[in-house]
Design a protein around this motif. Structure first.
Motif, PDB file in Angstrom:
ATOM      1  N   GLU A  37       0.850  -1.186   0.000  1.00 42.97           N
ATOM      2  CA  GLU A  37       0.000   0.000   0.000  1.00 42.97           C
ATOM      3  C   GLU A  37       0.885   1.236   0.000  1.00 42.97           C
ATOM      4  O   GLU A  37       1.451   1.604   1.035  1.00 42.97           O
ATOM      5  N   PRO A  38       1.015   1.901  -1.131  1.00 40.49           N
ATOM      6  CA  PRO A  38       1.871   3.091  -1.197  1.00 40.49           C
ATOM      7  C   PRO A  38       1.362   4.210  -0.285  1.00 40.49           C
ATOM      8  O   PRO A  38       0.161   4.332  -0.047  1.00 40.49           O
ATOM      9  N   ASP A  39       2.297   5.002   0.196  1.00 42.68           N
ATOM     10  CA  ASP A  39       1.939   6.152   1.021  1.00 42.68           C
ATOM     11  C   ASP A  39       1.539   7.340   0.149  1.00 42.68           C
ATOM     12  O   ASP A  39       0.713   8.164   0.562  1.00 42.68           O
ATOM     13  N   ILE A  40       2.141   7.416  -1.033  1.00 43.31           N
ATOM     14  CA  ILE A  40       1.881   8.519  -1.957  1.00 43.31           C
ATOM     15  C   ILE A  40       1.894   7.978  -3.384  1.00 43.31           C
ATOM     16  O   ILE A  40       2.708   7.113  -3.718  1.00 43.31           O
ATOM     17  N   PHE A  41       0.995   8.511  -4.219  1.00 44.03           N
ATOM     18  CA  PHE A  41       0.979   8.181  -5.635  1.00 44.03           C
ATOM     19  C   PHE A  41       1.421   9.398  -6.430  1.00 44.03           C
ATOM     20  O   PHE A  41       0.966  10.514  -6.180  1.00 44.03           O
ATOM     21  N   MET A  42       2.280   9.154  -7.406  1.00 43.30           N
ATOM     22  CA  MET A  42       2.822  10.212  -8.257  1.00 43.30           C
ATOM     23  C   MET A  42       2.424   9.902  -9.697  1.00 43.30           C
ATOM     24  O   MET A  42       2.699   8.814 -10.207  1.00 43.30           O
ATOM     25  N   PHE A  43       1.761  10.853 -10.353  1.00 40.83           N
ATOM     26  CA  PHE A  43       1.221  10.624 -11.696  1.00 40.83           C
ATOM     27  C   PHE A  43       2.004  11.371 -12.761  1.00 40.83           C
ATOM     28  O   PHE A  43       2.441  12.507 -12.542  1.00 40.83           O
ATOM     29  N   ASP A  44       2.139  10.724 -13.921  1.00 40.05           N
ATOM     30  CA  ASP A  44       2.667  11.409 -15.094  1.00 40.05           C
ATOM     31  C   ASP A  44       1.513  12.215 -15.677  1.00 40.05           C
ATOM     32  O   ASP A  44       0.778  11.746 -16.547  1.00 40.05           O
ATOM     33  N   GLY A  45       1.340  13.416 -15.165  1.00 40.21           N
ATOM     34  CA  GLY A  45       0.219  14.260 -15.562  1.00 40.21           C
ATOM     35  C   GLY A  45       0.035  15.354 -14.533  1.00 40.21           C
ATOM     36  O   GLY A  45       0.851  15.533 -13.632  1.00 40.21           O
ATOM     37  N   ASN A  46      -1.046  16.091 -14.669  1.00 38.38           N
ATOM     38  CA  ASN A  46      -1.298  17.224 -13.779  1.00 38.38           C
ATOM     39  C   ASN A  46      -2.251  16.884 -12.647  1.00 38.38           C
ATOM     40  O   ASN A  46      -2.966  15.880 -12.699  1.00 38.38           O
ATOM     41  N   GLY A  47      -2.255  17.749 -11.652  1.00 38.10           N
ATOM     42  CA  GLY A  47      -3.205  17.661 -10.558  1.00 38.10           C
ATOM     43  C   GLY A  47      -3.991  18.957 -10.486  1.00 38.10           C
ATOM     44  O   GLY A  47      -4.888  19.207 -11.269  1.00 38.10           O
ATOM     45  N   TYR A  48      -3.597  19.832  -9.560  1.00 35.51           N
ATOM     46  CA  TYR A  48      -4.257  21.115  -9.370  1.00 35.51           C
ATOM     47  C   TYR A  48      -4.002  22.061 -10.541  1.00 35.51           C
ATOM     48  O   TYR A  48      -4.770  23.004 -10.764  1.00 35.51           O
ATOM     49  N   LEU A  49      -2.960  21.796 -11.296  1.00 30.89           N
ATOM     50  CA  LEU A  49      -2.634  22.598 -12.481  1.00 30.89           C
ATOM     51  C   LEU A  49      -3.563  22.173 -13.627  1.00 30.89           C
ATOM     52  O   LEU A  49      -3.205  21.383 -14.501  1.00 30.89           O
ATOM     53  N   HIS A  50      -4.767  22.702 -13.596  1.00 26.40           N
ATOM     54  CA  HIS A  50      -5.844  22.265 -14.481  1.00 26.40           C
ATOM     55  C   HIS A  50      -6.909  23.347 -14.453  1.00 26.40           C
ATOM     56  O   HIS A  50      -7.095  24.007 -13.420  1.00 26.40           O
ATOM     57  N   GLY A  93      -7.025  17.677 -12.468  1.00 29.93           N
ATOM     58  CA  GLY A  93      -6.210  16.828 -13.312  1.00 29.93           C
ATOM     59  C   GLY A  93      -6.251  15.390 -12.818  1.00 29.93           C
ATOM     60  O   GLY A  93      -6.811  15.082 -11.756  1.00 29.93           O
ATOM     61  N   ILE A  94      -5.633  14.496 -13.578  1.00 31.51           N
ATOM     62  CA  ILE A  94      -5.664  13.066 -13.262  1.00 31.51           C
ATOM     63  C   ILE A  94      -5.174  12.757 -11.844  1.00 31.51           C
ATOM     64  O   ILE A  94      -5.746  11.923 -11.145  1.00 31.51           O
ATOM     65  N   ALA A  95      -4.127  13.455 -11.398  1.00 29.93           N
ATOM     66  CA  ALA A  95      -3.578  13.177 -10.066  1.00 29.93           C
ATOM     67  C   ALA A  95      -4.577  13.534  -8.975  1.00 29.93           C
ATOM     68  O   ALA A  95      -4.688  12.832  -7.964  1.00 29.93           O
ATOM     69  N   THR A  96      -5.295  14.634  -9.157  1.00 29.62           N
ATOM     70  CA  THR A  96      -6.289  15.042  -8.166  1.00 29.62           C
ATOM     71  C   THR A  96      -7.509  14.127  -8.203  1.00 29.62           C
ATOM     72  O   THR A  96      -7.965  13.642  -7.160  1.00 29.62           O
ATOM     73  N   HIS A  97      -8.013  13.875  -9.374  1.00 28.58           N
ATOM     74  CA  HIS A  97      -9.196  13.030  -9.522  1.00 28.58           C
ATOM     75  C   HIS A  97      -8.943  11.628  -8.949  1.00 28.58           C
ATOM     76  O   HIS A  97      -9.779  11.071  -8.224  1.00 28.58           O
ATOM     77  N   ALA A  98      -7.791  11.084  -9.245  1.00 25.64           N
ATOM     78  CA  ALA A  98      -7.470   9.728  -8.784  1.00 25.64           C
ATOM     79  C   ALA A  98      -7.399   9.622  -7.270  1.00 25.64           C
ATOM     80  O   ALA A  98      -7.680   8.566  -6.694  1.00 25.64           O
ATOM     81  N   SER A  99      -7.035  10.712  -6.615  1.00 24.05           N
ATOM     82  CA  SER A  99      -6.836  10.668  -5.156  1.00 24.05           C
ATOM     83  C   SER A  99      -8.092  10.240  -4.412  1.00 24.05           C
ATOM     84  O   SER A  99      -8.008   9.607  -3.354  1.00 24.05           O
ATOM     85  N   PHE A 100      -9.252  10.574  -4.951  1.00 27.35           N
ATOM     86  CA  PHE A 100     -10.488  10.245  -4.255  1.00 27.35           C
ATOM     87  C   PHE A 100     -10.782   8.745  -4.308  1.00 27.35           C
ATOM     88  O   PHE A 100     -11.393   8.194  -3.396  1.00 27.35           O
ATOM     89  N   PHE A 101     -10.343   8.084  -5.371  1.00 27.45           N
ATOM     90  CA  PHE A 101     -10.488   6.631  -5.476  1.00 27.45           C
ATOM     91  C   PHE A 101      -9.420   5.906  -4.662  1.00 27.45           C
ATOM     92  O   PHE A 101      -9.691   4.901  -4.018  1.00 27.45           O
ATOM     93  N   LEU A 102      -8.196   6.430  -4.708  1.00 27.70           N
ATOM     94  CA  LEU A 102      -7.066   5.780  -4.035  1.00 27.70           C
ATOM     95  C   LEU A 102      -7.045   6.063  -2.541  1.00 27.70           C
ATOM     96  O   LEU A 102      -6.450   5.302  -1.774  1.00 27.70           O
ATOM     97  N   ASP A 103      -7.660   7.171  -2.143  1.00 31.91           N
ATOM     98  CA  ASP A 103      -7.665   7.605  -0.741  1.00 31.91           C
ATOM     99  C   ASP A 103      -6.235   7.767  -0.204  1.00 31.91           C
ATOM    100  O   ASP A 103      -5.931   7.391   0.923  1.00 31.91           O
ATOM    101  N   LYS A 104      -5.388   8.334  -1.066  1.00 28.68           N
ATOM    102  CA  LYS A 104      -3.981   8.574  -0.720  1.00 28.68           C
ATOM    103  C   LYS A 104      -3.568   9.956  -1.237  1.00 28.68           C
ATOM    104  O   LYS A 104      -4.145  10.461  -2.201  1.00 28.68           O
ATOM    105  N   PRO A 105      -2.555  10.560  -0.626  1.00 26.85           N
ATOM    106  CA  PRO A 105      -2.013  11.799  -1.177  1.00 26.85           C
ATOM    107  C   PRO A 105      -1.458  11.549  -2.578  1.00 26.85           C
ATOM    108  O   PRO A 105      -0.901  10.476  -2.850  1.00 26.85           O
ATOM    109  N   THR A 106      -1.616  12.523  -3.462  1.00 24.96           N
ATOM    110  CA  THR A 106      -1.156  12.359  -4.842  1.00 24.96           C
ATOM    111  C   THR A 106      -0.425  13.613  -5.314  1.00 24.96           C
ATOM    112  O   THR A 106      -0.684  14.724  -4.840  1.00 24.96           O
TER     113      THR A 106
END
Length: 234
Positions: free
Chosen positions: A109-122, A127-140
């Motif tokens: 279970e990773p502590d943090i997920f890092m995406f090849d893409g944007n998060g708040y910069l959208h 962005g994908i990093a922000t949207h994914a965080s709600f499914f993963l329930d982890k910081p991104t």
């Protein structure tokens, strides 16, 4: 790894995409919800695509590394048909089904997920990093190789030295950061995904840079894995 079911992906209209984004962005937290000293595992996420018989397919690779030793701990992949066309600003609806499928295969279970893409910069901070965080329930964290121009605003190039940066400010708000990870190499564009602040994003990214690339190790390895997976599947 357990994944939260935030919404289904049986939506194909931009109006539906925007409605979902607007609901989720109310819950974005640009603060650390964790102790930095407790970070042990960081996951990198990337996807690659190809076409076959007039259909588009994708493969998602997740590579988990030890934050301190930089050693690979686990690698997982998923593959499937891509049913949502590429529409700027709505990448998550195209990619998240494969990200979720791959994440469910993780034993660690990773502590943090890092995406090849944007998060708040959208344009809608989703962005994908922000949207994914709600499914993963982890910081991104979002780590992009190229700049997504929002509201016509360009970025200011940082100095050529390692660790220099400039913030991307749009309408008085910091959306992300242009970060030079190595001396005199092209910068990358980082942004908070969720449940983490920008200073911590910068610190984590810089700690995971080595001499092989301007990109942090987790997303670089995930990128390499997607190409290996795509070659096999094609």
């Amino acid at each position: 790894m357990e994944i939260k079911e935030i919404h289904n992906f049986n939506v194909y209209e931009e109006s539906d995409f925007i409605k979902i984004q607007n609901e989720l962005k109310k819950k974005i937290m640009l603060k650390n919800t964790f102790n930095k000293s407790s970070i042990r595992l960081v996951a990198g996420v990337d996807l690659a695509y190809w076409e076959y018989k007039n259909k588009q397919y994708g493969t998602c690779s997740i590579v988990v590394i030890d934050y301190n030793t930089k050693e690979v701990v686990e690698k997982v992949n998923s593959v499937g048909e891509i049913k949502v066309p590429y529409i700027p600003g709505f990448l998550a609806f195209r990619e998240l089904p494969l990200v979720i499928e791959a994440s469910k295969k993780l034993v660690v279970e990773p502590d943090i997920f890092m995406f090849d893409g944007n998060g708040y910069l959208h344009f809608n901070h989703m962005g994908i990093a922000t949207h994914a965080s709600f499914f993963l329930d982890k910081p991104t964290i979002g780590v992009a190789k190229s700049y997504l121009k929002v509201n016509g605003v360009d970025f200011k190039m940082p100095e050529g030295k390692e660790s220099s940066y400039t913030d991307i400010i749009i309408n008085g708000e910091v959306y992300g950061r242009v970060l030079r990870t190595r001396k005199d190499v092209k910068p990358i564009f980082i942004s908070c995904g969720n449940n983490v602040d920008l200073e911590t994003c910068t610190e984590i990214v810089l700690k995971l840079i080595n001499r092989e690339s301007r990109l942090p190790i987790p997303t670089r390895l995930a990128d390499l894995e997607t190409h290996i997976s795509r070659r096999k599947l094609r």
